[in-house]
Enzyme design. Structure first.
Site, short mmCIF file in Angstrom:
data_model
loop_
_atom_site.label_atom_id
_atom_site.label_comp_id
_atom_site.label_asym_id
_atom_site.label_seq_id
_atom_site.Cartn_x
_atom_site.Cartn_y
_atom_site.Cartn_z
N LEU A 32 0.82 -1.22 0.00
CA LEU A 32 0.00 0.00 0.00
C LEU A 32 0.85 1.26 0.00
O LEU A 32 0.47 2.30 -0.52
CB LEU A 32 -0.91 0.02 1.23
N GLY A 33 1.99 1.16 0.65
CA GLY A 33 2.84 2.35 0.69
C GLY A 33 3.98 2.13 1.65
O GLY A 33 4.02 1.13 2.37
N SER A 34 4.91 3.06 1.64
CA SER A 34 5.99 2.96 2.61
C SER A 34 6.35 4.37 3.05
O SER A 34 6.08 5.34 2.33
CB SER A 34 7.19 2.24 2.03
N GLY A 35 6.90 4.45 4.23
CA GLY A 35 7.25 5.77 4.75
C GLY A 35 8.62 5.74 5.36
O GLY A 35 9.51 5.07 4.83
N TYR A 37 9.96 4.43 8.16
CA TYR A 37 10.62 3.22 8.64
C TYR A 37 9.79 1.95 8.48
O TYR A 37 10.08 0.93 9.07
CB TYR A 37 11.04 3.41 10.11
N THR A 39 6.89 -0.51 5.86
CA THR A 39 6.15 -0.73 4.62
C THR A 39 4.79 -1.28 5.02
O THR A 39 4.70 -2.09 5.94
CB THR A 39 6.90 -1.72 3.71
N LYS A 56 1.22 -2.92 8.86
CA LYS A 56 2.43 -2.10 8.79
C LYS A 56 3.58 -2.97 9.29
O LYS A 56 3.55 -3.45 10.43
CB LYS A 56 2.24 -0.87 9.67
N ASP A 149 3.56 14.82 13.20
CA ASP A 149 3.97 14.54 11.82
C ASP A 149 2.74 14.53 10.91
O ASP A 149 2.59 13.66 10.06
CB ASP A 149 4.70 13.19 11.78
#
Ligand code: ADP
Ligand code: MG
Length: 487
Positions: A32-35, A37, A39, A56, A149
């Site tokens: 779905l996505g990564s940020g 630290y 995935t 996550k 954040d």
């Protein structure tokens, strides 16, 4: 909740050859996505209703002391936080290689992607999102949590049609009580409040700035400090100039006001959480929420009580006030049948309010008055032939009576009040006893007419036909079907 996964650290190979982590009891289907630290993957439960979740996955080997602390804090906080606009953590597990956060799946992706595909969002939609974000932020404040954040990548959408937004990624969040200060640099420079960079100490008010940036980006398609280089970004942050809205954009005054007040560089001048909740652009009190229906019912109960007591003007006001809660309650209700039942009930209340409005509508039948042989007004005018001041006042009241019969209530009220001011002085000192007696009787009548008009005018403008909830839904329809402007 915290039980280690018995699965051995292993990975599954996908159709495209990429490696997915694996977790016992779940099938991973897509990334779905990564940020910073982690995935995040979409997965479903092998058992039961094959519920879809987002998992996550944090690679333990990539964690240092600080990021381990961040992750533990995220888990600890998310376990406690339950709010319709905060992504829910269902469970967490770990194996030798990963830590897994099993979360509510948001099929609409993140707000960053949503803005990129639509380029900019219409103000009505932005308003809806902002209300939801503010509702979550107020909840976080109640729990003394600062997110630290907030950015479009960390705001998720429940679906691509008629989406609800949810705040995610509490990796940088922490408990912050009023007056607490922080000095470690956290967050993304584009969304970071200037005091984090320029003053190095800051508090929970940084989230207000970030919400301002998100709002700006939703409306104008780019963050206010968007830059081509770090140098340019630095210059924009280290600047005293107030943030300006792009020239020539078409947004409401209310909307512009809320952005400008959120994007105040000095946190002491920034809008507070309390002010934000009450700001007319947001008005949390009347936003769709789980408590809207309860509030509506409580107000409508008071309306019925006043109605039964015969206090019609109060009853009308309360019926109309209940509509301000019923509309968001209908909007909040997911079940179509319940929505319909509520709409029907509201219609009944509004019909009653309309009926009451008609009942308290002042009626002055001029024809009837003229047919009465001894018109007190004519007699009074005759009795005050020698007194210009009283004559003038009586003529003003006569005009008021005609205006009242013509349903020109505002004018009538002004004239009744004006005329009565003079008439009242004659009640005390009039030497003519017949005139005094007649005047005193008529003054009572006119005062009561003026009172009737006043209470009618007080409620006549109240709307019993508010369809704002409907409009909001239509706007969402429009958003779904609108063309995508790809950048
Ligand atoms: P990080 O802490 O690494 O930034 P996030 O929790 O922000 O990780 O997740 C990274 C991205 O994964 C998000 O920006 C979003 O696109 C996607 N994502 C995260 N959680 C979910 C979810 N519950 N449902 C759908 N997508 C998600
Ligand atoms: Mg993130």
């Amino acid at each position: 909740m915290s039980r280690p996964s018995s699965s051995r650290p292993c990975s599954a190979r996908t159709n495209t050859g990429n490696l997915f982590p694996s977790l016992q009891g779940f099938v991973f289907t897509e990334k779905l996505g990564s940020g910073t630290y982690a995935t995040v993957y979409k997965a479903y439960k092998k058992t039961g209703g094959r519920d879809v979740v987002a998992i996550k996955c944090v690679l333990k080997s990539g964690l240092n002391k600080a990021s381990t602390e961040n992750l533990l804090r995220e888990i600890e906080l998310l376990k406690k936080l339950k709010h319709p606009n905060i992504v829910e953590l269902y469970d967490f597990q770990w194996d030798e290689k990963y830590i897994f956060l099993i979360m509510e799946f948001c099929s609409g992706g993140d707000l960053s992607r949503f803005i990129r595909t639509k380029r900019t969002l219409p103000e009505r939609v932005v308003k809806k999102f902002l209300k939801q974000l503010v509702s979550a932020m107020l909840y976080l404040r109640e729990h003394n949590v600062a997110h630290m954040d907030l950015k479009p990548q960390n705001v998720l959408l429940t679906s691509s049609s008629n989406p609800t937004v949810k705040i995610a990624d509490f990796g940088f969040a922490k408990h912050m009580f009023d007056g607490d200060k922080e000095s470690v640099m956290k967050g993304s420079p584009l969304y970071m409040a200037p005091e984090i960079i320029c003053q190095k100490t800051y508090d929970a008010r940084v989230d207000l700035w970030s919400i301002g940036v998100i709002l700006y980006e939703c409306l104008f398609g780019r963050a206010p400090f968007a830059s081509k280089s770090f140098q340019e970004l630095g210059a924009k942050i280290w600047n005293d100039k107030p943030v300006e809205l792009p020239y020539g954009v078409n947004i409401s005054e209310d909307c512009g006001d809320v952005i400008t007040r959120l994007l105040q560089r000095d946190p002491d001048k920034r809008i507070t959480y309390e002010e934000l909740a009450k700001h007319s652009f947001i008005d949390i009190e009347h936003s769709p929420s789980s408590s809207s229906l309860q509030k509506a019912v409580s107000v409508v109960k008071d309306a019925v009580t006043e109605d039964t007591k015969g206090n019609y003007s109060n009853a009308i006001k309360l019926y109309c006030e209940s509509l301000e809660y019923f509309m968001p309650a209908i909007h909040y209700e997911k079940c179509e049948n319940k929505k319909e039942a509520l709409r029907k009930k509201v219609k009944e209340y509004m019909n009653r309010a309309e009926e009451l409005k008609k009942m308290i509508r002042p009626k002055k039948d001029s024809e009837m008055r003229r047919s009465v042989s001894s018109d007190p007004m004519e007699e009074l005018l005759d009795l005050s032939k020698d007194d210009e001041e009283l004559q003038a006042a009586l003529k003003v009241i006569k005009a008021a009576e005609i205006e009242e019969s013509n349903e020109e209530y505002e004018k009538a009220l002004t004239h009744y009040e004006l005329g009565l001011k003079t008439v009242i002085t004659y009640l005390k000192e009039d030497s003519n006893s017949r005139r005094k007696k007649l005047l005193s009787k008529q003054a009572q009548v006119w005062m009561s007419e003026a009172e009737k008009i006043k209470s009618f005018l007080d409620v006549s403008h109240l709307n019993t036909n508010d369809t704002s909830g409907q409009e909001e839904m239509e706007e969402n329809e429009h958003l779904q079907t609108g063309t995508c402007n790809l950048q």
